[in-house]
Design a protein around this motif. Structure first.
Motif, short mmCIF file in Angstrom:
data_model
loop_
_atom_site.label_atom_id
_atom_site.label_comp_id
_atom_site.label_asym_id
_atom_site.label_seq_id
_atom_site.Cartn_x
_atom_site.Cartn_y
_atom_site.Cartn_z
N PRO A 191 48.87 88.94 50.51
CA PRO A 191 49.27 89.40 49.18
C PRO A 191 50.32 88.48 48.55
O PRO A 191 51.17 87.92 49.25
N GLY A 192 50.22 88.29 47.25
CA GLY A 192 51.26 87.57 46.51
C GLY A 192 51.20 86.07 46.56
O GLY A 192 52.13 85.40 46.14
N LEU A 193 50.12 85.50 47.09
CA LEU A 193 50.04 84.04 47.16
C LEU A 193 48.95 83.45 46.27
O LEU A 193 48.70 82.25 46.29
N ALA A 194 48.28 84.32 45.51
CA ALA A 194 47.23 83.83 44.60
C ALA A 194 47.63 84.18 43.17
O ALA A 194 47.61 85.35 42.78
N TYR A 195 48.08 83.19 42.43
CA TYR A 195 48.51 83.45 41.05
C TYR A 195 48.57 82.12 40.30
O TYR A 195 48.63 81.05 40.90
N ILE A 196 48.54 82.24 38.98
CA ILE A 196 48.80 81.08 38.11
C ILE A 196 49.70 81.59 37.01
O ILE A 196 49.33 82.51 36.29
N HIS A 197 50.92 81.06 36.92
CA HIS A 197 51.75 81.47 35.79
C HIS A 197 52.66 80.34 35.34
O HIS A 197 52.84 79.35 36.03
N GLU A 198 53.21 80.56 34.13
CA GLU A 198 54.06 79.55 33.54
C GLU A 198 55.50 79.93 33.79
O GLU A 198 55.87 81.10 33.66
N GLN A 199 56.31 78.97 34.21
CA GLN A 199 57.74 79.27 34.34
C GLN A 199 58.54 77.99 34.09
O GLN A 199 58.31 76.96 34.73
N GLY A 200 59.43 78.05 33.15
CA GLY A 200 60.33 76.94 32.85
C GLY A 200 59.65 75.58 32.71
O GLY A 200 60.02 74.64 33.39
N GLY A 201 58.64 75.50 31.85
CA GLY A 201 58.01 74.20 31.61
C GLY A 201 57.07 73.74 32.71
O GLY A 201 56.62 72.60 32.70
N ALA A 252 52.98 77.24 37.72
CA ALA A 252 53.06 77.49 39.17
C ALA A 252 51.74 78.08 39.64
O ALA A 252 51.22 79.02 39.04
N ILE A 253 51.20 77.49 40.70
CA ILE A 253 49.92 77.97 41.24
C ILE A 253 50.15 78.35 42.70
O ILE A 253 50.63 77.54 43.51
N GLY A 254 49.84 79.59 43.03
CA GLY A 254 49.99 80.08 44.41
C GLY A 254 49.03 79.34 45.34
O GLY A 254 47.92 78.99 44.94
N ALA A 255 49.48 79.12 46.57
CA ALA A 255 48.74 78.24 47.48
C ALA A 255 47.31 78.71 47.75
O ALA A 255 46.42 77.89 47.92
N ILE A 256 47.09 80.02 47.80
CA ILE A 256 45.73 80.45 48.18
C ILE A 256 44.88 80.79 46.95
O ILE A 256 43.85 81.44 47.05
N THR A 257 45.32 80.32 45.78
CA THR A 257 44.51 80.50 44.58
C THR A 257 43.22 79.70 44.74
O THR A 257 43.24 78.52 45.07
N LYS A 258 42.11 80.35 44.51
CA LYS A 258 40.82 79.70 44.70
C LYS A 258 40.59 78.62 43.63
O LYS A 258 40.96 78.79 42.47
N GLN A 259 39.94 77.56 44.05
CA GLN A 259 39.71 76.45 43.12
C GLN A 259 38.87 76.88 41.91
O GLN A 259 39.11 76.43 40.79
N HIS A 260 37.89 77.76 42.11
CA HIS A 260 37.07 78.14 40.95
C HIS A 260 37.85 79.01 39.95
O HIS A 260 37.50 79.07 38.78
N VAL A 261 38.92 79.65 40.42
CA VAL A 261 39.77 80.41 39.51
C VAL A 261 40.57 79.43 38.63
O VAL A 261 40.65 79.60 37.41
N VAL A 262 41.10 78.39 39.26
CA VAL A 262 41.86 77.37 38.51
C VAL A 262 40.97 76.70 37.48
O VAL A 262 41.35 76.47 36.34
#
Ligand code: FES
Ligand code: FES
Lengths: 291, 163
Positions: free
Chosen positions: A57-67, A70-80
């Motif tokens: 839990p908590g390692l799959a995400y894409i969000h914007e922070q301070g310019g 940030a992409i969580g390490a286990i975010t799947k490539q097809h999601v990106v």
């Protein structure tokens, strides 16, 4: 083509995963497994234990922070690949993603897995090196940030300690109004390993003059090569193909490209120059269109 | 290790060694032989199955990793005994197969594409099957089959979500 026997654990937390790594030198993390499993099938890798973090839990995400994005390490490539934030803020990564493996491997493969594997031919590795991403790992209770330039240390070798887990990659999002990107690679079959790849991102002012540039070459050398000198030389200039070609050629004159069955060192050097010029030209044209 | 797999909307509890691939588990433990073993290291695509609707190589996943996902194999695509799905039908009609070795995987890759994109361009079709090797057809009839299936499924307004 059957892997050697191993134990399998699926920890419930990052701490537990780190503890399992610490307890066994030959244990390996697995997330998407799209590189590790073939290596195991060919018995080039024989981990004693697989620690499955694919659903932590908590390692799959894409969000914007301070310019940064940030992409969580286990975010799947097809999601990106289809993520609107990546398309809007990280056009270079968005352009490179369709070249990462095949549709079916992008459905399992992760961003962190590709970075930790550190193959110079990997598109995500090239983009991280070109844009100067920051990578974060967790080693037990400790978190550490490291620049991509310090993270990739050799062919498929990283600075990641044996007991650590890569948790996040942060890519700088350029805020200039006129940003353009270019990406080219050459391979035997679409989406196979690149023999050479080139990535470029430029920002232009309202007059079409370059204010910032980042250029990288993948697969030619053991770790992706940044052409910072060429990027510097573009400052304040409009795109002049022959000048750019001379600068790129001069920058590549001193490198020692890899050679293998598919592509000789001389071929890689020549093609790297051609692809870099194309990528830079594309980036200028795309940036100019964004006005 | 014990693992419970959800395959074609049915739960199966199986006992597997951790090193058993999902592919071998499907074929040898569950006798679902429609997933074919080609290279067994992620190159040919013959072992493609759907995991939560996305095409995935079942040789690159261990069975112990596959619990909790909705797995669909070619056996799960036909609407009823003796019937064919529109994509399967189109493959027959356009001669989208010769030896048939790559066919279940091609059909599942097509299924994953059409469930997201009901009007794929030729390029999108080619991209969707670019990770699947066929040593017989030369691909032209396969591309044709997928285009035909897409056209018919649009016409019939067939629901293209999960089977
Ligand atoms: S058998 Fe899985 S890709 Fe070839
Ligand atoms: S029909 Fe024989 S491999 Fe495709």
């Amino acid at each position: 083509m059957k892997p050697a026997p191993f134990e399998y654990s699926r920890p419930a937390s990052l701490d537990e995963a780190c503890a399992l790594l610490k307890a066994d030198d030959s244990a390996r993390l697995i997330a998407g497994g799209q590189t590790l499993v073939p290596l195991m099938a060919m018995r080039l890798a024989r981990p004693t234990r697989l620690i499955d973090i694919a659903r932590l839990p908590g390692l799959a995400y894409i969000h914007e922070q301070g310019g940064e994005i940030a992409i969580g390490a286990i975010t799947k490539q097809h999601v990106v690949e289809s993520d609107p934030l990546v398309r809007a803020k990280l056009p270079l990564l968005a352009m490179a993603m369709p070249h990462v493996g095949h549709t079916a491997t992008r459905a399992r493969g992760t961003v962190g897995g590709s970075l930790a594997n550190a193959d110079s031919a990997a598109e995500i590795v090239l983009v991280a090196a070109t844009l100067g991403a920051t990578l974060r790992w967790r080693d037990g209770g400790e978190a550490r940030d490291i620049a991509a330039a310090d993270f990739f240390v050799g062919p498929m070798v990283t600075a990641l300690p044996q007991t650590a887990c890569l948790v996040e990659a942060r890519f700088p999002a350029w805020s200039e109004p006129h940003v353009g990107v270019g990406f080219h690679e050459i391979n035997a079959r679409a989406s196979d390993f690149a023999f050479v790849s080139a990535a470029a991102q430029v920002a232009l002012d309202a007059e079409g003059r370059c204010t910032r540039a980042a250029i990288g070459i993948g697969a030619a050398t053991a770790i992706p090569l940044r052409l910072d000198g060429v990027a510097q030389s573009l400052h304040g200039a409009r795109f002049d193909e022959s000048k750019v070609r001379d600068a790129v050629k001069a920058a590549l004159a001193g490198i020692e490209p890899m050679a293998d069955l598919h592509a000789s060192a001389a071929y890689r050097r020549r093609v790297a120059a051609t692809l870099a010029v194309r990528a830079i030209g594309d980036a200028f044209r795309a940036a100019a269109r964004r006005s | 290790m014990k693992v419970e797999l959800d395959i074609n909307n049915e739960k199966h509890a199986v006992e597997v060694e951790p090193r058993m691939s999902l592919l071998d588990c499907l074929r040898d433990k569950l006798l679902l032989n429609g997933a074919h073993a080609g290279c067994e290291h992620g190159v040919c695509g013959a072992c493609t199955v759907l995991i939560d609707g996305a095409a995935v190589r079942s040789c690159l996943m261990f069975a112990v990793q596959a619990d909790g996902y909705a797995i669909t194999t070619i056996e799960g695509l036909s609407p009823g005994p003796g019937e064919l799905s529109p994509i399967q039908d189109a493959f027959c009609e356009t001669h989208g197969m010769q030896c048939g070795y790559c066919t279940p995987a091609m059909i599942l890759a097509a299924h994953a594409l059409l469930s997201k994109n009901s009007q794929p361009t030729r390029d999108e079709i080619v991209e969707a099957i670019s990770g699947n090797i066929c040593r017989c057809t030369g691909y032209a009839q396969i591309v044709e089959a997928i285009a035909l299936a897409a056209e018919r499924m649009r016409g019939q307004n067939i629901k293209t979500g999960q089977p």
